[in-house]
Design an enzyme around this catalytic site. Structure first.
Site, PDB file in Angstrom:
ATOM      1  N   LEU A  64       0.841  -1.198   0.000  1.00  9.99           N
ATOM      2  CA  LEU A  64       0.000   0.000   0.000  1.00  9.99           C
ATOM      3  C   LEU A  64       0.877   1.249   0.000  1.00  9.99           C
ATOM      4  O   LEU A  64       1.941   1.287   0.624  1.00  9.99           O
ATOM      5  CB  LEU A  64      -0.921   0.002   1.230  1.00  9.99           C
ATOM      6  CG  LEU A  64      -1.867  -1.196   1.344  1.00  9.99           C
ATOM      7  CD1 LEU A  64      -2.668  -1.104   2.627  1.00  9.99           C
ATOM      8  CD2 LEU A  64      -2.794  -1.243   0.142  1.00  9.99           C
ATOM      9  N   LYS A  74       5.320  -3.024  12.623  1.00  8.78           N
ATOM     10  CA  LYS A  74       4.344  -2.812  13.689  1.00  8.78           C
ATOM     11  C   LYS A  74       3.077  -3.624  13.411  1.00  8.78           C
ATOM     12  O   LYS A  74       2.456  -4.158  14.334  1.00  8.78           O
ATOM     13  CB  LYS A  74       4.031  -1.319  13.819  1.00  8.78           C
ATOM     14  CG  LYS A  74       5.224  -0.539  14.385  1.00  8.78           C
ATOM     15  CD  LYS A  74       4.804   0.737  15.039  1.00  8.78           C
ATOM     16  CE  LYS A  74       5.898   1.298  15.935  1.00  8.78           C
ATOM     17  NZ  LYS A  74       7.232   1.355  15.299  1.00  8.78           N
ATOM     18  N   ILE A 108      -4.669  24.481  24.466  1.00 10.92           N
ATOM     19  CA  ILE A 108      -3.379  23.988  24.958  1.00 10.92           C
ATOM     20  C   ILE A 108      -2.743  23.105  23.884  1.00 10.92           C
ATOM     21  O   ILE A 108      -3.259  22.047  23.549  1.00 10.92           O
ATOM     22  CB  ILE A 108      -3.517  23.211  26.288  1.00 10.92           C
ATOM     23  CG1 ILE A 108      -4.085  24.141  27.370  1.00 10.92           C
ATOM     24  CG2 ILE A 108      -2.161  22.629  26.723  1.00 10.92           C
ATOM     25  CD1 ILE A 108      -4.089  23.552  28.774  1.00 10.92           C
ATOM     26  N   SER A 179     -16.949  17.602   9.505  1.00 12.14           N
ATOM     27  CA  SER A 179     -17.406  16.205   9.439  1.00 12.14           C
ATOM     28  C   SER A 179     -18.925  16.114   9.265  1.00 12.14           C
ATOM     29  O   SER A 179     -19.432  15.154   8.702  1.00 12.14           O
ATOM     30  CB  SER A 179     -16.973  15.463  10.697  1.00 12.14           C
ATOM     31  OG  SER A 179     -17.326  16.209  11.844  1.00 12.14           O
ATOM     32  N   ARG A 182     -19.660  16.055   5.764  1.00 15.93           N
ATOM     33  CA  ARG A 182     -19.230  14.772   5.205  1.00 15.93           C
ATOM     34  C   ARG A 182     -20.158  13.634   5.628  1.00 15.93           C
ATOM     35  O   ARG A 182     -19.846  12.461   5.405  1.00 15.93           O
ATOM     36  CB  ARG A 182     -17.772  14.470   5.587  1.00 15.93           C
ATOM     37  CG  ARG A 182     -16.761  15.520   5.112  1.00 15.93           C
ATOM     38  CD  ARG A 182     -15.324  14.974   5.127  1.00 15.93           C
ATOM     39  NE  ARG A 182     -14.943  14.365   6.386  1.00 15.93           N
ATOM     40  CZ  ARG A 182     -14.477  15.004   7.445  1.00 15.93           C
ATOM     41  NH1 ARG A 182     -14.293  16.310   7.398  1.00 15.93           N
ATOM     42  NH2 ARG A 182     -14.168  14.359   8.544  1.00 15.93           N
ATOM     43  N   GLY A 188     -16.955  16.481  16.204  1.00 17.87           N
ATOM     44  CA  GLY A 188     -16.221  17.016  17.338  1.00 17.87           C
ATOM     45  C   GLY A 188     -16.569  18.471  17.621  1.00 17.87           C
ATOM     46  O   GLY A 188     -16.490  18.925  18.763  1.00 17.87           O
ATOM     47  N   ASP A 189     -16.945  19.202  16.586  1.00 23.39           N
ATOM     48  CA  ASP A 189     -17.285  20.615  16.747  1.00 23.39           C
ATOM     49  C   ASP A 189     -18.205  21.022  15.604  1.00 23.39           C
ATOM     50  O   ASP A 189     -18.583  20.186  14.781  1.00 23.39           O
ATOM     51  CB  ASP A 189     -16.011  21.481  16.765  1.00 23.39           C
ATOM     52  CG  ASP A 189     -15.271  21.440  15.441  1.00 23.39           C
ATOM     53  OD1 ASP A 189     -15.674  20.692  14.535  1.00 23.39           O
ATOM     54  OD2 ASP A 189     -14.270  22.180  15.305  1.00 23.39           O
ATOM     55  N   ASP A 191     -18.453  23.598  12.413  1.00 21.55           N
ATOM     56  CA  ASP A 191     -17.648  24.478  11.560  1.00 21.55           C
ATOM     57  C   ASP A 191     -18.573  25.230  10.609  1.00 21.55           C
ATOM     58  O   ASP A 191     -18.904  24.729   9.536  1.00 21.55           O
ATOM     59  CB  ASP A 191     -16.661  23.633  10.736  1.00 21.55           C
ATOM     60  CG  ASP A 191     -15.759  22.757  11.608  1.00 21.55           C
ATOM     61  OD1 ASP A 191     -14.970  23.321  12.374  1.00 21.55           O
ATOM     62  OD2 ASP A 191     -15.855  21.511  11.524  1.00 21.55           O
TER      63      ASP A 191
HETATM   64  P1  8GT Z   1     -14.407  16.752  13.786  1.00 22.95           P
HETATM   65  O1  8GT Z   1     -15.670  16.004  13.807  1.00 22.95           O
HETATM   66  O2  8GT Z   1     -13.397  16.154  14.705  1.00 22.95           O
HETATM   67  O3  8GT Z   1     -14.584  18.217  14.036  1.00 22.95           O
HETATM   68  O4  8GT Z   1     -13.785  16.543  12.316  1.00 22.95           O
HETATM   69  P2  8GT Z   1     -13.553  17.636  11.187  1.00 22.95           P
HETATM   70  O5  8GT Z   1     -14.714  18.555  11.106  1.00 22.95           O
HETATM   71  O6  8GT Z   1     -13.156  16.912   9.965  1.00 22.95           O
HETATM   72  O7  8GT Z   1     -12.246  18.370  11.682  1.00 22.95           O
HETATM   73  P3  8GT Z   1     -11.948  19.895  12.034  1.00 22.95           P
HETATM   74  O8  8GT Z   1     -10.699  19.881  12.853  1.00 22.95           O
HETATM   75  O9  8GT Z   1     -13.119  20.570  12.644  1.00 22.95           O
HETATM   76  O10 8GT Z   1     -11.557  20.549  10.664  1.00 22.95           O
HETATM   77  C1  8GT Z   1     -12.444  20.737   9.601  1.00 22.95           C
HETATM   78  C2  8GT Z   1     -11.668  21.315   8.458  1.00 22.95           C
HETATM   79  O11 8GT Z   1     -11.190  22.587   8.814  1.00 22.95           O
HETATM   80  C3  8GT Z   1     -10.447  20.494   8.114  1.00 22.95           C
HETATM   81  O12 8GT Z   1     -10.713  19.708   6.993  1.00 22.95           O
HETATM   82  C4  8GT Z   1      -9.345  21.485   7.825  1.00 22.95           C
HETATM   83  O13 8GT Z   1      -9.155  21.628   6.446  1.00 22.95           O
HETATM   84  C5  8GT Z   1      -9.861  22.779   8.402  1.00 22.95           C
HETATM   85  N1  8GT Z   1      -9.067  23.235   9.570  1.00 22.95           N
HETATM   86  C6  8GT Z   1      -9.026  24.507  10.044  1.00 22.95           C
HETATM   87  N2  8GT Z   1      -8.223  24.642  11.111  1.00 22.95           N
HETATM   88  C7  8GT Z   1      -7.782  23.432  11.393  1.00 22.95           C
HETATM   89  C8  8GT Z   1      -6.951  22.950  12.426  1.00 22.95           C
HETATM   90  O14 8GT Z   1      -6.472  23.690  13.274  1.00 22.95           O
HETATM   91  N3  8GT Z   1      -6.722  21.622  12.443  1.00 22.95           N
HETATM   92  C9  8GT Z   1      -7.285  20.797  11.512  1.00 22.95           C
HETATM   93  N4  8GT Z   1      -7.040  19.501  11.607  1.00 22.95           N
HETATM   94  N5  8GT Z   1      -8.055  21.250  10.510  1.00 22.95           N
HETATM   95  C10 8GT Z   1      -8.328  22.544  10.432  1.00 22.95           C
HETATM   96  O15 8GT Z   1      -9.626  25.404   9.554  1.00 22.95           O
HETATM   97 MN    MN Z   2     -15.159  19.833  12.749  1.00 14.69          MN
HETATM   98 MN    MN Z   3     -13.217  22.703  13.539  1.00 15.88          MN
END
Ligand code: 8GT
Ligand code: MN
Ligand code: MN
Length: 330
Positions: A64, A74, A108, A179, A182, A188-189, A191
């Site tokens: 892969l 691992k 943090i 997410s 998607r 997790g938050d 956006d």
């Molecule tokens: P979640 O369910 O954990 O929130 O998953 P998520 O929604 O896919 O992750 P996210 O950390 O909220 O990031 C959403 C999108 O925002 C990411 O695809 C990325 O392109 C963009 N993004 C930011 N800031 C940041 C950051 O500080 N860390 C990450 N990983 N992505 C970020 O705008």
């Molecule tokens: Mn998110």
């Molecule tokens: Mn986010």
């Protein structure tokens, strides 16, 4: 062998490998602070997550893309012993577990966590006693540590989306990205992305108080309960849908109208998917970011942005097969 569940709840034939690789990635990011190893583990986890057939040996995994000798070893160790010595050692190391805990607090990062641990602060209780060491963002992270750790059910985000929409003036467009867009059942938050036709990259002053007015309206209706930071184009904070729900992380970004779809694409992610798409763009002579898609000339200097009227425009322009948001989870 039966199907396995990843922490995100998805079942794939190799999710037990993905889990330990993701944990090793977190270790490299937060504790060793080796960004190259972090990326290597994440890449390997991602390629295994989308591999449809159970991998039966390290040797097989090396076929892969993104899996080399070290990760193959691992996989063999895990297949033979059901665990990884390296992860056992990390779990038994008090400094590692403390840094791991502290980096779970929003605001943090690895460096701050390292400093706190070096000062002997290794638990939430200790941190409560040393709040003077924390900035505003970190204080909110600590206050809502337990709330923010909880995933947000899709239904709840849907309700929050509707509530936000009901407080927007008609010309403002809103897309909840991340997410949620998607198609994940939990996030997790939140956006959120907004735009207004009067605010464009050539009319930057037109952004005026668009975001601040939205935030004020959402504070007035009781949805927004905390502000981590608020500028002209970016709000970071927290919201609470009603008395029964807990406090959730909410980000709202305001983007110029002509850059909206590049922003929607970027903030929908996943970030592994974005990486892949950006790399493809570069291969065919374009540079793609959260603002624009621009051709890169032979001199390496980016040209004028391509006019974009949909997410699909970006895919088409660089000859990248269109993927629905639900198919960008890699
Ligand atoms: P979640 O369910 O954990 O929130 O998953 P998520 O929604 O896919 O992750 P996210 O950390 O909220 O990031 C959403 C999108 O925002 C990411 O695809 C990325 O392109 C963009 N993004 C930011 N800031 C940041 C950051 O500080 N860390 C990450 N990983 N992505 C970020 O705008
Ligand atoms: Mn998110
Ligand atoms: Mn986010």
């Amino acid at each position: 062998m039966g199907k396995r569940k990843t922490p995100s709840g998805e079942e794939t034939p190799n999710s037990d490998f993905c889990d330990f690789l993701s944990e090793l990635a977190e270790y490299e990011k937060n504790i060793s602070r080796n960004i190259h190893k972090y990326n290597a583990y994440r890449k390997a986890a991602s390629v295994l997550a989308s591999h449809p057939i159970r991998i039966k040996s390290g040797e097989e995994s090396k076929k892969l893309n993104g899996i080399g000798e070290k990760i193959a070893k691992k996989i063999d160790e895990f297949l033979q012993t059901g665990k990884l010595q390296k992860l056992d050692n990390i779990h038994n190391d008090s400094k590692s577990t403390a840094i791991n805990l502290l980096t779970q607090i929003t605001g943090i990062g690895p460096a701050k966590a390292q400093n706190l641990v070096n000062e002997g602060i290794t638990t939430l209780e200790e941190l409560e006693k040393h709040k003077n060491k924390l900035n505003h963002h970190q204080l909110i992270g600590l206050k809502y540590y337990h709330d923010f750790k909880e995933k947000i059910p899709r239904d709840e985000i849907k309700k929050i989306e509707n509530l936000i929409r009901s407080h927007l003036e008609p010309q403002i467009q809103l897309t909840i990205c991340g997410s949620y867009r998607r198609g994940k059942q939990q996030s997790g938050d939140i956006d959120a992305l907004i735009t207004h036709p009067n605010y464009t990259s050539s009319q930057p002053k037109k952004k005026q108080n668009i975001l601040k007015n939205v935030v004020a309206a959402l504070q007035n209706c009781g949805l927004i309960t905390e502000t981590i930071s608020l500028g002209d184009t970016k709000f970071m904070g927290a919201c609470k849908l009603n008395q029964d729900s807990i406090t959730r992380r909410l980000d709202i970004r305001l983007t110029p109208y002509d850059q909206y779809f590049c922003a929607v694409l970027y903030f929908t992610g996943s970030d592994m998917f974005n990486k892949e798409m950006r790399a493809h763009a570069l291969d065919v002579g374009f540079t793609l970011n959260e603002y624009t898609l621009r051709p890169v000339g032979s001199t390496g200097v980016p040209g004028e942005p391509v006019e974009i009227h949909s997410e699909k425009d970006v895919f088409d322009c660089i000859g990248f097969p269109y993927k629905e948001p639900e198919d960008r989870n890699k």
